[in-house]
Motif scaffolding. Sequence first.
Motif, mmCIF file in Angstrom:
data_model
loop_
_atom_site.group_PDB
_atom_site.id
_atom_site.type_symbol
_atom_site.label_atom_id
_atom_site.label_comp_id
_atom_site.label_asym_id
_atom_site.label_seq_id
_atom_site.Cartn_x
_atom_site.Cartn_y
_atom_site.Cartn_z
ATOM 1 N N VAL A 214 0.846 -1.196 0.000
ATOM 2 C CA VAL A 214 0.000 0.000 0.000
ATOM 3 C C VAL A 214 0.877 1.240 0.000
ATOM 4 O O VAL A 214 2.068 1.187 0.310
ATOM 5 C CB VAL A 214 -0.960 0.009 1.218
ATOM 6 C CG1 VAL A 214 -1.971 -1.112 1.113
ATOM 7 C CG2 VAL A 214 -0.192 -0.063 2.515
ATOM 8 N N CYS A 215 0.276 2.354 -0.344
ATOM 9 C CA CYS A 215 0.992 3.625 -0.477
ATOM 10 C C CYS A 215 1.588 4.075 0.850
ATOM 11 O O CYS A 215 0.903 4.119 1.867
ATOM 12 C CB CYS A 215 0.028 4.692 -1.012
ATOM 13 S SG CYS A 215 0.822 6.267 -1.356
ATOM 14 N N ASP A 216 2.866 4.427 0.815
ATOM 15 C CA ASP A 216 3.562 5.018 1.949
ATOM 16 C C ASP A 216 3.592 6.528 1.692
ATOM 17 O O ASP A 216 4.558 7.070 1.157
ATOM 18 C CB ASP A 216 4.980 4.432 2.043
ATOM 19 C CG ASP A 216 5.784 4.985 3.209
ATOM 20 O OD1 ASP A 216 5.194 5.681 4.065
ATOM 21 O OD2 ASP A 216 6.992 4.727 3.249
ATOM 22 N N PHE A 217 2.489 7.200 2.050
ATOM 23 C CA PHE A 217 2.317 8.614 1.725
ATOM 24 C C PHE A 217 3.496 9.451 2.208
ATOM 25 O O PHE A 217 3.936 9.326 3.347
ATOM 26 C CB PHE A 217 1.019 9.153 2.329
ATOM 27 C CG PHE A 217 -0.207 8.647 1.649
ATOM 28 C CD1 PHE A 217 -0.694 9.259 0.502
ATOM 29 C CD2 PHE A 217 -0.882 7.537 2.147
ATOM 30 C CE1 PHE A 217 -1.820 8.781 -0.137
ATOM 31 C CE2 PHE A 217 -2.011 7.049 1.512
ATOM 32 C CZ PHE A 217 -2.486 7.675 0.366
ATOM 33 N N GLY A 218 4.039 10.286 1.300
ATOM 34 C CA GLY A 218 5.124 11.187 1.630
ATOM 35 C C GLY A 218 6.512 10.611 1.420
ATOM 36 O O GLY A 218 7.499 11.337 1.526
ATOM 37 N N TRP A 219 6.612 9.290 1.126
ATOM 38 C CA TRP A 219 7.916 8.675 0.843
ATOM 39 C C TRP A 219 8.596 9.472 -0.261
ATOM 40 O O TRP A 219 7.971 9.832 -1.261
ATOM 41 C CB TRP A 219 7.672 7.223 0.432
ATOM 42 C CG TRP A 219 8.853 6.463 -0.072
ATOM 43 C CD1 TRP A 219 9.804 5.833 0.679
ATOM 44 C CD2 TRP A 219 9.197 6.212 -1.440
ATOM 45 N NE1 TRP A 219 10.715 5.205 -0.145
ATOM 46 C CE2 TRP A 219 10.366 5.430 -1.453
ATOM 47 C CE3 TRP A 219 8.620 6.584 -2.661
ATOM 48 C CZ2 TRP A 219 10.971 5.010 -2.624
ATOM 49 C CZ3 TRP A 219 9.232 6.169 -3.825
ATOM 50 C CH2 TRP A 219 10.394 5.395 -3.804
ATOM 51 N N LYS A 220 9.875 9.792 -0.062
ATOM 52 C CA LYS A 220 10.618 10.591 -1.042
ATOM 53 C C LYS A 220 11.277 9.682 -2.073
ATOM 54 O O LYS A 220 12.016 8.760 -1.721
ATOM 55 C CB LYS A 220 11.697 11.428 -0.351
ATOM 56 C CG LYS A 220 11.142 12.570 0.497
ATOM 57 C CD LYS A 220 10.490 13.647 -0.320
ATOM 58 C CE LYS A 220 11.517 14.607 -0.851
ATOM 59 N NZ LYS A 220 10.950 15.733 -1.582
ATOM 60 N N LEU B 290 7.975 15.314 -5.466
ATOM 61 C CA LEU B 290 8.481 13.943 -5.615
ATOM 62 C C LEU B 290 8.221 13.092 -4.367
ATOM 63 O O LEU B 290 9.037 12.266 -3.970
ATOM 64 C CB LEU B 290 9.962 13.928 -6.000
ATOM 65 C CG LEU B 290 10.289 14.554 -7.362
ATOM 66 C CD1 LEU B 290 11.787 14.532 -7.621
ATOM 67 C CD2 LEU B 290 9.534 13.847 -8.477
ATOM 68 N N GLU B 291 7.057 13.305 -3.762
ATOM 69 C CA GLU B 291 6.593 12.517 -2.627
ATOM 70 C C GLU B 291 5.506 11.556 -3.101
ATOM 71 O O GLU B 291 4.611 11.946 -3.856
ATOM 72 C CB GLU B 291 6.011 13.422 -1.542
ATOM 73 C CG GLU B 291 7.011 14.413 -0.992
ATOM 74 C CD GLU B 291 6.363 15.528 -0.193
ATOM 75 O OE1 GLU B 291 7.054 16.106 0.652
ATOM 76 O OE2 GLU B 291 5.171 15.845 -0.439
#
Length: 183
Positions: free
Chosen positions: A6-12, A129-130
Amino acid sequence: MAEAPVCDFGWKAPAFTLPGVDGRDHALADVKGPNGVLVAFICNHCPYVKAIADRLARDSSDLAGLGVSTVAICANDATTHPEDSFDNMKRFAEAHCFGFPYLHDESQQVAKAWGAVCTPDFFGLNAALELQYRGRLDSSGSRAASPDARRELFEAMRQVAETGAGPRDQTPAIGCSIKWKAA
């Protein structure tokens, strides 16, 4: 079959520079659109990718109008899967009218740095790019999409373009596992 997390919101997103089927090198910073970028880990042989390739081309064209660019990366081991060779990548991009860079990650370092697990595996990034989307293109899986299939990836990336944030409700992508090189 493999499923993306699942999406890891804010991952750079880690930077990269890779060769494209167009004969040029492409860096993430250079391919990013003003409102974000969609990075798709795909390959040529996977039935899941074959089922969505034309819709990916359509959606990337529509997203470009919203300031979101697209780039695709093939990281599969072409030794064990010759259909995923660089020459075959060129043919695949042409056959499906890709209007975006299709890049070769021969070392597989980019796929590993990004945590890519399957083809297709979509990473929808905002302008900073997050990570804001890590879901599927639509509900079709390895089949042709029904005419009324919801354009989940397009809708999510439109929201990212407009707000900088992706939807909280996302269905993970499924597909063939990345074909890693032997250690």
